[in-house]
Design an enzyme around this catalytic site. Structure first.
Site, PDB file in Angstrom:
ATOM      1  N   GLY A  10       0.728  -1.036   0.119  1.00 28.67           N
ATOM      2  CA  GLY A  10       0.102   0.029   0.053  1.00 28.67           C
ATOM      3  C   GLY A  10       0.510   1.361   0.009  1.00 28.67           C
ATOM      4  O   GLY A  10       1.738   1.696  -0.196  1.00 28.67           O
ATOM      5  N   PHE A  11       0.242   2.693   0.563  1.00 29.92           N
ATOM      6  CA  PHE A  11       0.622   3.554   0.328  1.00 29.92           C
ATOM      7  C   PHE A  11       1.738   3.586   0.802  1.00 29.92           C
ATOM      8  O   PHE A  11       3.148   3.915   0.732  1.00 29.92           O
ATOM      9  CB  PHE A  11      -0.556   4.928   0.358  1.00 29.92           C
ATOM     10  CG  PHE A  11       0.291   6.353   1.023  1.00 29.92           C
ATOM     11  CD1 PHE A  11       1.204   7.132  -0.602  1.00 29.92           C
ATOM     12  CD2 PHE A  11      -0.643   6.623   1.377  1.00 29.92           C
ATOM     13  CE1 PHE A  11       1.296   7.831   0.601  1.00 29.92           C
ATOM     14  CE2 PHE A  11       0.102   8.618   2.393  1.00 29.92           C
ATOM     15  CZ  PHE A  11       1.367   8.925   1.151  1.00 29.92           C
ATOM     16  N   VAL A  56      -5.737 -10.085   6.074  1.00 28.31           N
ATOM     17  CA  VAL A  56      -4.731 -10.656   6.983  1.00 28.31           C
ATOM     18  C   VAL A  56      -5.710 -11.546   7.824  1.00 28.31           C
ATOM     19  O   VAL A  56      -5.169 -11.640   8.688  1.00 28.31           O
ATOM     20  CB  VAL A  56      -4.786  -9.295   7.121  1.00 28.31           C
ATOM     21  CG1 VAL A  56      -5.685  -8.852   7.138  1.00 28.31           C
ATOM     22  CG2 VAL A  56      -3.362  -9.456   9.025  1.00 28.31           C
ATOM     23  N   ALA A  76      -1.492  -3.050   7.302  1.00 30.62           N
ATOM     24  CA  ALA A  76      -3.018  -3.401   6.528  1.00 30.62           C
ATOM     25  C   ALA A  76      -4.548  -2.943   7.145  1.00 30.62           C
ATOM     26  O   ALA A  76      -4.986  -3.426   8.414  1.00 30.62           O
ATOM     27  CB  ALA A  76      -3.199  -4.828   6.106  1.00 30.62           C
ATOM     28  N   TYR A 179     -14.613   4.285  11.415  1.00 28.79           N
ATOM     29  CA  TYR A 179     -13.231   3.973  10.721  1.00 28.79           C
ATOM     30  C   TYR A 179     -12.314   4.457  11.982  1.00 28.79           C
ATOM     31  O   TYR A 179     -11.569   3.470  13.123  1.00 28.79           O
ATOM     32  CB  TYR A 179     -12.990   5.216   9.619  1.00 28.79           C
ATOM     33  CG  TYR A 179     -11.076   4.809   9.564  1.00 28.79           C
ATOM     34  CD1 TYR A 179      -9.827   3.423   9.840  1.00 28.79           C
ATOM     35  CD2 TYR A 179     -10.674   6.551   9.753  1.00 28.79           C
ATOM     36  CE1 TYR A 179      -8.845   3.929   9.125  1.00 28.79           C
ATOM     37  CE2 TYR A 179      -8.987   5.964   9.521  1.00 28.79           C
ATOM     38  CZ  TYR A 179      -8.270   5.423   9.255  1.00 28.79           C
ATOM     39  OH  TYR A 179      -7.203   4.906   9.021  1.00 28.79           O
ATOM     40  N   LYS A 183      -9.894   1.849  14.278  1.00 31.58           N
ATOM     41  CA  LYS A 183      -8.911   2.655  14.891  1.00 31.58           C
ATOM     42  C   LYS A 183      -7.845   2.556  16.659  1.00 31.58           C
ATOM     43  O   LYS A 183      -7.039   1.946  16.633  1.00 31.58           O
ATOM     44  CB  LYS A 183      -8.133   4.260  14.237  1.00 31.58           C
ATOM     45  CG  LYS A 183      -8.904   3.341  13.089  1.00 31.58           C
ATOM     46  CD  LYS A 183      -7.081   2.140  12.076  1.00 31.58           C
ATOM     47  CE  LYS A 183      -6.252   2.879  11.926  1.00 31.58           C
ATOM     48  NZ  LYS A 183      -5.554   1.558  11.837  1.00 31.58           N
ATOM     49  N   ASN A 208      -2.640  13.616   9.094  1.00 30.18           N
ATOM     50  CA  ASN A 208      -2.916  13.441   7.629  1.00 30.18           C
ATOM     51  C   ASN A 208      -1.257  13.364   6.809  1.00 30.18           C
ATOM     52  O   ASN A 208      -0.750  13.640   6.195  1.00 30.18           O
ATOM     53  CB  ASN A 208      -3.669  14.652   6.971  1.00 30.18           C
ATOM     54  CG  ASN A 208      -4.303  14.689   7.748  1.00 30.18           C
ATOM     55  OD1 ASN A 208      -4.844  15.059   8.800  1.00 30.18           O
ATOM     56  ND2 ASN A 208      -6.082  15.324   7.360  1.00 30.18           N
TER      57      ASN A 208
END
Length: 369
Positions: A10-11, A56, A76, A179, A183, A208
């Site tokens: 990923g990023f 995962v 992930a 979200y 987290k 960010n």
């Protein structure tokens, strides 16, 4: 050190893989390679890391991946705010069930070191000071205030205007969307794992994050991605509210460096330890400033401030990252102006390099703050 990096294609994960490899560690990429994140064509990482393509939540795959692993860097996750509350089961499945499966497998495999991708969204609104009542925590903003363009929170005690400040790790958590709730649950699961197994873990609460390779403008991307994608299409970035929302934009290379330091730090911590660290640049900016800097570096068009809002977004949240600097010796290297200038022309994940456009643009949502 042999490190399993979940979400390693990923990023942020791919940048962590490059950083670890450059430091002489052996990184193993574990990623489901979802097309919604990566687009149709995927190059998991531009290095020679071992690659495991799996979810995962697949316990057997995770068990196999953990063989010979010294530490895990858990990136992930399903990110962003999605389309609506109907996404809740998928968020909980990807983020919380996935983390639980990983931790259970680590407990059995005897892997006792973990760096977790946390998020500043667990705080809800940031820190505010009232001239009369000191530090206060305003509740969610009302529809009536937002409709009237009254975007700033006020003191819950006297109604006075508040001055935004920096959030420390001791601030109470107040997740205000699905979200954010997932987290925070990841952190609770990780802390429980550390206590139960004698493991050591760190959660880096990212602010960010932006930079090259950021996902394109899906409902699961961030505001920098939406603005960058709009500019690639020749459109003005659409800035919600009045553009004065304060955020901390931190470059992906600095976040990767923080993860590398965290993985080294957990090895020296006592058994059963869990620590959280804000991970921000220390240079708060407004959403409007970021949009203007990006548009200017790209060559236009100029941002458009719309006055629109999304219920559940917070007004200001910026980090005090001194603990990360003081305890782990981390220092961000990428300044705001330089970072935005680079990002303004860098391709996004899932974009076609020839046109800069997205291969698919269904279900767009011009938010993600």
């Amino acid at each position: 050190m042999r490190v399993l990096v979940t979400g390693g294609a990923g990023f942020i994960g791919s940048e962590i893989v490059r950083t670890l490899s450059s430091a002489g560690h052996q990184a193993v990429v574990f990623d489901a390679l979802l097309s919604s994140v990566h687009g149709a064509a995927v190059d998991p990482a531009d290095c020679d890391a071992e690659r495991i393509i799996a979810d995962v939540r697949d316990r057997e795959a995770v068990d196999r991946a953990l063989r010979g692993i010294d530490a895990v860097c858990h990136q992930a996750a399903m990110v962003g705010l999605g389309n609506d509350f109907a996404d809740a089961p998928e968020y909980v499945g990807c983020n919380d069930l996935g983390t639980a499966v990983l931790l259970a497998a680590m407990a059995e495999a005897g892997v006792r070191s973990l760096a977790l991708a946390g998020s500043m969204v667990v705080y809800g609104e940031g820190r505010y000071d009232c001239p009369r009542h000191g530090t206060v925590r305003p509740g969610p903003r009302t529809v009536a205030d937002l409709d009237a363009g009254r975007f700033e929170p006020h003191c819950p005690g006297c109604g006075a205007e508040l001055a935004p400040g920096l959030v420390t790790e001791e601030a109470p958590t107040d997740p205000r969307n699905v979200y954010a709730a997932t987290k925070l649950a990841q952190e609770h699961l990780t802390a429980a794992w550390a206590r139960a197994t004698g493991g050591s873990a760190v959660s880096l609460r990212y602010h960010n994050v932006y930079g090259p390779g950021m996902p394109r403008d899906t409902p699961y991307a961030g505001v920098a991605s939406f603005f960058r994608s709009a500019l690639a299409r020749g459109e003005a970035p659409r800035v919600f509210e009045d553009g004065c929302q304060r955020r901390d934009f931190v470059h992906v290379r600095d976040v990767a460096a923080a993860n590398a330091l965290a993985l080294e730090a957990v090895k020296g911590r006592g058994p059963g330890s869990f620590a959280v660290y804000n991970t921000g640049s220390g240079d708060p900016r407004t959403i409007g400033e970021m949009a203007s800097a990006l548009a200017s570096a790209h060559g236009g068009p100029a941002p458009k401030v719309t006055g629109e809002y999304r219920l559940g977004d917070v007004r200001h949240v910026t980090a005090d990252s001194r603990r990360l600097r003081d305890e782990l010796g981390w220092k961000p290297q990428e300044g705001f102006a330089k970072g935005m200038a680079e990002f303004a022309t860098a391709p996004l994940r899932g974009m076609r390099p020839d046109t800069g456009s997205s291969p698919a643009r269904s279900g767009e949502d011009p938010s993600g703050y």
